[in-house]
Scaffold this motif. Sequence first.
Motif, short mmCIF file in Angstrom:
data_model
loop_
_atom_site.label_atom_id
_atom_site.label_comp_id
_atom_site.label_asym_id
_atom_site.label_seq_id
_atom_site.Cartn_x
_atom_site.Cartn_y
_atom_site.Cartn_z
N THR A 75 0.68 1.67 6.30
CA THR A 75 1.83 1.14 7.04
C THR A 75 1.66 -0.33 7.45
OG1 THR A 75 0.94 2.05 9.10
CG2 THR A 75 2.55 3.40 7.89
N SER A 76 0.49 -0.89 7.15
CA SER A 76 0.26 -2.31 7.41
C SER A 76 0.48 -3.16 6.15
CB SER A 76 -1.18 -2.54 7.89
OG SER A 76 -1.47 -1.77 9.03
N LYS A 77 1.01 -2.56 5.11
CA LYS A 77 1.08 -3.23 3.82
C LYS A 77 2.10 -4.37 3.79
CE LYS A 77 4.63 -0.36 1.58
NZ LYS A 77 4.97 0.42 0.38
N TYR A 78 1.88 -5.25 2.82
CA TYR A 78 2.84 -6.30 2.49
C TYR A 78 3.97 -5.63 1.71
CZ TYR A 78 4.89 -10.09 -0.30
OH TYR A 78 5.76 -10.96 -0.91
N CYS A 79 5.18 -5.68 2.25
CA CYS A 79 6.33 -5.03 1.62
C CYS A 79 7.19 -5.99 0.80
CB CYS A 79 7.20 -4.36 2.68
SG CYS A 79 6.40 -2.99 3.52
N GLY A 80 6.80 -7.24 0.77
CA GLY A 80 7.57 -8.21 0.01
C GLY A 80 7.32 -8.09 -1.49
N ALA A 92 10.92 -1.19 15.14
CA ALA A 92 10.05 -1.69 16.22
C ALA A 92 8.58 -1.55 15.85
CB ALA A 92 10.35 -0.94 17.51
N ASP A 93 8.25 -0.50 15.08
CA ASP A 93 6.86 -0.25 14.71
C ASP A 93 6.34 -1.22 13.66
OD1 ASP A 93 6.69 1.89 16.46
OD2 ASP A 93 7.30 3.36 14.95
N PHE A 94 7.21 -1.74 12.81
CA PHE A 94 6.77 -2.54 11.67
C PHE A 94 7.18 -4.00 11.74
CE2 PHE A 94 7.29 1.86 10.10
CZ PHE A 94 5.95 2.14 9.87
N ARG A 95 7.94 -4.38 12.76
CA ARG A 95 8.42 -5.76 12.83
C ARG A 95 7.26 -6.76 12.87
NH1 ARG A 95 13.17 -7.08 16.90
NH2 ARG A 95 14.19 -5.71 15.39
N ARG A 96 6.17 -6.40 13.53
CA ARG A 96 5.05 -7.35 13.63
C ARG A 96 4.44 -7.64 12.25
NH1 ARG A 96 3.09 -2.36 15.17
NH2 ARG A 96 0.98 -1.77 14.51
N THR A 104 2.98 4.48 -4.59
CA THR A 104 4.36 4.17 -4.23
C THR A 104 4.73 4.73 -2.87
OG1 THR A 104 5.07 6.13 -5.47
CG2 THR A 104 5.12 4.00 -6.63
N HIS A 105 3.96 5.66 -2.37
CA HIS A 105 4.03 6.14 -1.00
C HIS A 105 2.59 6.47 -0.59
CE1 HIS A 105 8.14 6.97 -2.46
NE2 HIS A 105 8.48 6.63 -1.24
N LYS A 106 2.37 6.74 0.65
CA LYS A 106 1.01 6.97 1.13
C LYS A 106 0.31 8.08 0.37
CE LYS A 106 -1.65 7.91 5.33
NZ LYS A 106 -1.61 8.14 6.78
N ASN A 107 1.04 9.11 -0.02
CA ASN A 107 0.42 10.25 -0.69
C ASN A 107 0.89 10.44 -2.13
OD1 ASN A 107 -1.09 11.13 1.64
ND2 ASN A 107 0.86 11.84 2.50
N THR A 108 1.54 9.43 -2.69
CA THR A 108 2.07 9.54 -4.05
C THR A 108 1.56 8.39 -4.91
OG1 THR A 108 4.11 10.57 -3.24
CG2 THR A 108 4.13 9.70 -5.49
N ALA A 109 0.94 8.76 -6.03
CA ALA A 109 0.48 7.77 -7.00
C ALA A 109 1.32 7.87 -8.25
CB ALA A 109 -0.98 8.02 -7.34
#
Length: 272
Positions: free
Chosen positions: A111-116, A154-158, A261-266
């Motif tokens: 959940t700390s990943k770069y999403c860009g 709110a959780d990911f804005r930072r 592609t998700h935390k538990n999906t490759a």
Amino acid sequence: MQQVYKDKFPAWVDFIEDEYDLVLSNDIDSLLSCLLLNQMFGWKIRYFYDFHTLYKAVDDEKDNEQLYIDIDVLNGKGWSNHVTMLNKNSMYNKEIANLNTIFRISRENYTSKYCGSTFLTLLSYYNYPIFLFNDEAEMILLAIDTAFKGYYSADFRRFNYFYLHNVLDFKHLYELQQKHTIDDFYSIINKYKLYAKIHISNNKISSNLPLTQLSELFYLSKELETLINTRFKAIQQFEYVVYDINKANIDLSDVFSFALTHKNTAKYSIQK
């Protein structure tokens, strides 16, 4: 991009006088990234990879080293943005220019990943003058790979702030989100069909994406015209796998490309 982060990228990304054959994948992020690299450095798009098949351009030109764009191969050079590490000690391809491996993002801190997008990374790394783009084009930059989503949580804005403001040095893109609702960005996705895929039809690139319109927004029309007139032929087949990592360990011995592609999906492709 801030120099402290540029210094963490593989050294080859600065040897722009080298010759590469670009490998295009099946989405808009890879397409715009390839067109940009073609415009900046003259590297030609000579391969297309849809995770099932690898295609090569039908031409008589000499072969150069392949550069995989928005594709996380286990071996070879490229630019990408996917999470590829299962844990902090996982092996990864150090020749892929990828912020998520630079920051050691894995399942453990997913959940700390770069999403860009890869495209956004390239624009930042090579200091491309994105002030040339209009507001709608800049919204597309944030809509590709839904980079904007973190701002509205709110959780990911930072993390949205950290990557856009501190790493990429795109403060104005962070501020652009402040002027829009999340629905504005989904409207951009729908307007430009950004979820649409690219494929090969009658040996040529084809897509429901408004390719001409998108390339014009980013001043990449000339490069697109060359690409859509290129003929391709299949040269290698792969087995494409979507896998729940919780089930068992993955055997990577014959894997060509791999991403979480998700935390538990490759999702990965196995060489046949």
